[in-house]
Design a protein around this motif. Structure first.
Motif, PDB file in Angstrom:
ATOM      1  N   MET A  95       0.828  -1.208   0.000  1.00  0.00           N
ATOM      2  CA  MET A  95       0.000   0.000   0.000  1.00  0.00           C
ATOM      3  C   MET A  95       0.862   1.257   0.000  1.00  0.00           C
ATOM      4  O   MET A  95       0.596   2.197  -0.753  1.00  0.00           O
ATOM      5  N   ALA A  96       1.894   1.259   0.825  1.00  0.00           N
ATOM      6  CA  ALA A  96       2.774   2.428   0.905  1.00  0.00           C
ATOM      7  C   ALA A  96       3.468   2.659  -0.438  1.00  0.00           C
ATOM      8  O   ALA A  96       3.576   3.804  -0.895  1.00  0.00           O
ATOM      9  N   ILE A  97       3.915   1.597  -1.081  1.00  0.00           N
ATOM     10  CA  ILE A  97       4.560   1.721  -2.392  1.00  0.00           C
ATOM     11  C   ILE A  97       3.559   2.274  -3.403  1.00  0.00           C
ATOM     12  O   ILE A  97       3.859   3.211  -4.145  1.00  0.00           O
ATOM     13  N   GLN A 100       2.841   6.006  -2.584  1.00  0.00           N
ATOM     14  CA  GLN A 100       3.990   6.897  -2.758  1.00  0.00           C
ATOM     15  C   GLN A 100       4.398   7.005  -4.231  1.00  0.00           C
ATOM     16  O   GLN A 100       4.758   8.077  -4.702  1.00  0.00           O
ATOM     17  N   TYR A 101       4.337   5.906  -4.968  1.00  0.00           N
ATOM     18  CA  TYR A 101       4.780   5.900  -6.362  1.00  0.00           C
ATOM     19  C   TYR A 101       3.629   6.115  -7.347  1.00  0.00           C
ATOM     20  O   TYR A 101       3.854   6.097  -8.547  1.00  0.00           O
ATOM     21  N   ASN A 102       2.429   6.264  -6.820  1.00  0.00           N
ATOM     22  CA  ASN A 102       1.254   6.470  -7.672  1.00  0.00           C
ATOM     23  C   ASN A 102       1.180   5.405  -8.773  1.00  0.00           C
ATOM     24  O   ASN A 102       1.105   5.724  -9.965  1.00  0.00           O
ATOM     25  N   THR A 103       1.206   4.148  -8.351  1.00  0.00           N
ATOM     26  CA  THR A 103       1.210   3.040  -9.305  1.00  0.00           C
ATOM     27  C   THR A 103      -0.117   2.944 -10.052  1.00  0.00           C
ATOM     28  O   THR A 103      -1.140   3.453  -9.586  1.00  0.00           O
ATOM     29  N   LYS A 104      -0.083   2.273 -11.175  1.00  0.00           N
ATOM     30  CA  LYS A 104      -1.298   2.049 -11.956  1.00  0.00           C
ATOM     31  C   LYS A 104      -2.221   1.054 -11.237  1.00  0.00           C
ATOM     32  O   LYS A 104      -3.428   1.132 -11.362  1.00  0.00           O
ATOM     33  N   SER A 105      -1.618   0.111 -10.503  1.00  0.00           N
ATOM     34  CA  SER A 105      -2.406  -0.901  -9.802  1.00  0.00           C
ATOM     35  C   SER A 105      -1.547  -1.620  -8.779  1.00  0.00           C
ATOM     36  O   SER A 105      -0.344  -1.759  -8.953  1.00  0.00           O
ATOM     37  N   MET A 106      -2.207  -2.087  -7.717  1.00  0.00           N
ATOM     38  CA  MET A 106      -1.578  -3.042  -6.808  1.00  0.00           C
ATOM     39  C   MET A 106      -2.383  -4.330  -6.909  1.00  0.00           C
ATOM     40  O   MET A 106      -3.603  -4.302  -7.077  1.00  0.00           O
ATOM     41  N   GLY A 107      -1.678  -5.466  -6.867  1.00  0.00           N
ATOM     42  CA  GLY A 107      -2.331  -6.756  -7.063  1.00  0.00           C
ATOM     43  C   GLY A 107      -2.184  -7.662  -5.861  1.00  0.00           C
ATOM     44  O   GLY A 107      -1.180  -7.626  -5.149  1.00  0.00           O
ATOM     45  N   TYR A 108      -3.216  -8.492  -5.647  1.00  0.00           N
ATOM     46  CA  TYR A 108      -3.222  -9.388  -4.491  1.00  0.00           C
ATOM     47  C   TYR A 108      -4.003 -10.649  -4.832  1.00  0.00           C
ATOM     48  O   TYR A 108      -4.972 -10.602  -5.599  1.00  0.00           O
ATOM     49  N   ASP A 127      -9.518  -6.450   3.149  1.00  0.00           N
ATOM     50  CA  ASP A 127     -10.238  -5.320   3.769  1.00  0.00           C
ATOM     51  C   ASP A 127      -9.292  -4.147   3.999  1.00  0.00           C
ATOM     52  O   ASP A 127      -9.659  -2.997   3.763  1.00  0.00           O
ATOM     53  N   LEU A 128      -8.068  -4.426   4.436  1.00  0.00           N
ATOM     54  CA  LEU A 128      -7.081  -3.365   4.626  1.00  0.00           C
ATOM     55  C   LEU A 128      -6.733  -2.709   3.289  1.00  0.00           C
ATOM     56  O   LEU A 128      -6.735  -1.483   3.169  1.00  0.00           O
ATOM     57  N   LEU A 129      -6.437  -3.517   2.278  1.00  0.00           N
ATOM     58  CA  LEU A 129      -6.032  -2.980   0.972  1.00  0.00           C
ATOM     59  C   LEU A 129      -7.123  -2.127   0.346  1.00  0.00           C
ATOM     60  O   LEU A 129      -6.830  -1.135  -0.333  1.00  0.00           O
ATOM     61  N   LYS A 130      -8.362  -2.463   0.595  1.00  0.00           N
ATOM     62  CA  LYS A 130      -9.486  -1.705   0.032  1.00  0.00           C
ATOM     63  C   LYS A 130      -9.609  -0.308   0.644  1.00  0.00           C
ATOM     64  O   LYS A 130     -10.308   0.536   0.095  1.00  0.00           O
ATOM     65  N   PRO A 133      -6.375   4.579  -1.282  1.00  0.00           N
ATOM     66  CA  PRO A 133      -6.852   5.278  -2.473  1.00  0.00           C
ATOM     67  C   PRO A 133      -6.248   4.713  -3.763  1.00  0.00           C
ATOM     68  O   PRO A 133      -6.731   4.997  -4.857  1.00  0.00           O
ATOM     69  N   ALA A 134      -5.205   3.900  -3.639  1.00  0.00           N
ATOM     70  CA  ALA A 134      -4.578   3.287  -4.813  1.00  0.00           C
ATOM     71  C   ALA A 134      -5.489   2.204  -5.388  1.00  0.00           C
ATOM     72  O   ALA A 134      -6.235   1.547  -4.652  1.00  0.00           O
ATOM     73  N   ARG A 135      -5.415   2.036  -6.697  1.00  0.00           N
ATOM     74  CA  ARG A 135      -6.234   1.018  -7.350  1.00  0.00           C
ATOM     75  C   ARG A 135      -5.779  -0.373  -6.923  1.00  0.00           C
ATOM     76  O   ARG A 135      -4.593  -0.678  -6.908  1.00  0.00           O
TER      77      ARG A 135
END
Length: 188
Positions: A95-97, A100-108, A127-130, A133-135
């Motif tokens: 989440m922090a990455i 901070q880096y305004n990534t296009k997406s984080m995956g899980y 639930d935490l990842l949701k 504000p990052a996608r």
């Protein structure tokens, strides 16, 4: 473009990397794991040994730009505090990455089949990842099999294939299909 994969040299992480390597010849992968070792060999894979539960240590080894980040770290342990740390801390780092880096997406990769401790932990992480504000793009497979997996759970695949006819919540899923679904969601 750059993708950071936390724990990306494990069973599902390797399948994701293999699929993504074939799909996008311009993607470079930074695979962060405790061992820094990876069965996959490609000029576009950079393996970095780092404790993925230590956000500061991870942040210190990241490339200058990051387009995608995914978390494959986690699992169960008899020590519930250790299991909590091994699942939640890498997710918080992801989440922090992403933020901070305004990534296009984080995956899980979530999970809907297995011991209650496992499915509860996967739900808690999602639930935490949701809250970020990052996608977030994720998949929630049942039992993942294929690509050489041969443990006690994989022995249940034939029975679950049968029961999967009647309930999608029991249908096992091949690891290559899980990888494809996650990468396709992240890169759409």
């Amino acid at each position: 473009m750059n993708a950071v994969l936390l724990g990306g040299n494990g069973y599902i992480g390797r399948a994701v990397t293999e699929y993504w390597l074939a799909k996008d010849p311009d993607m470079k992968f930074y695979v962060l794991s405790r061992s820094g070792k990876n069965e996959l060999k490609d000029d576009r894979i950079v393996n970095i040994a780092v404790d993925t539960t230590d956000k500061d240590a991870v942040m210190a080894v990241l490339p200058e730009t990051i387009d995608y980040v995914a978390d494959f770290v986690g699992g169960l342990n008899k020590d519930k505090d250790y299991a909590e740390k091994m699942n939640m801390e890498p997710a918080k780092t992801m989440m922090a990455i992403a933020e901070q880096y305004n990534t296009k997406s984080m995956g899980y990769i979530g999970g809907v089949l297995g011991p209650k401790d496992f499915t509860s932990m996967k739900k808690k992480v999602l639930d935490l990842l949701k809250t970020s504000p990052a996608r977030l793009d994720y998949v929630e497979p049942t039992l993942v099999y294929g690509n050489g997996r041969s443990d006690s759970m994989s022995k249940m695949v034939p029975m679950l294939k049968f029961f999967g006819i009647f309930s999608k919540n029991l249908k096992p899923v091949e690891v290559k299909d899980v990888a494809k679904e996650l990468v396709d969601k992240m890169t759409k």
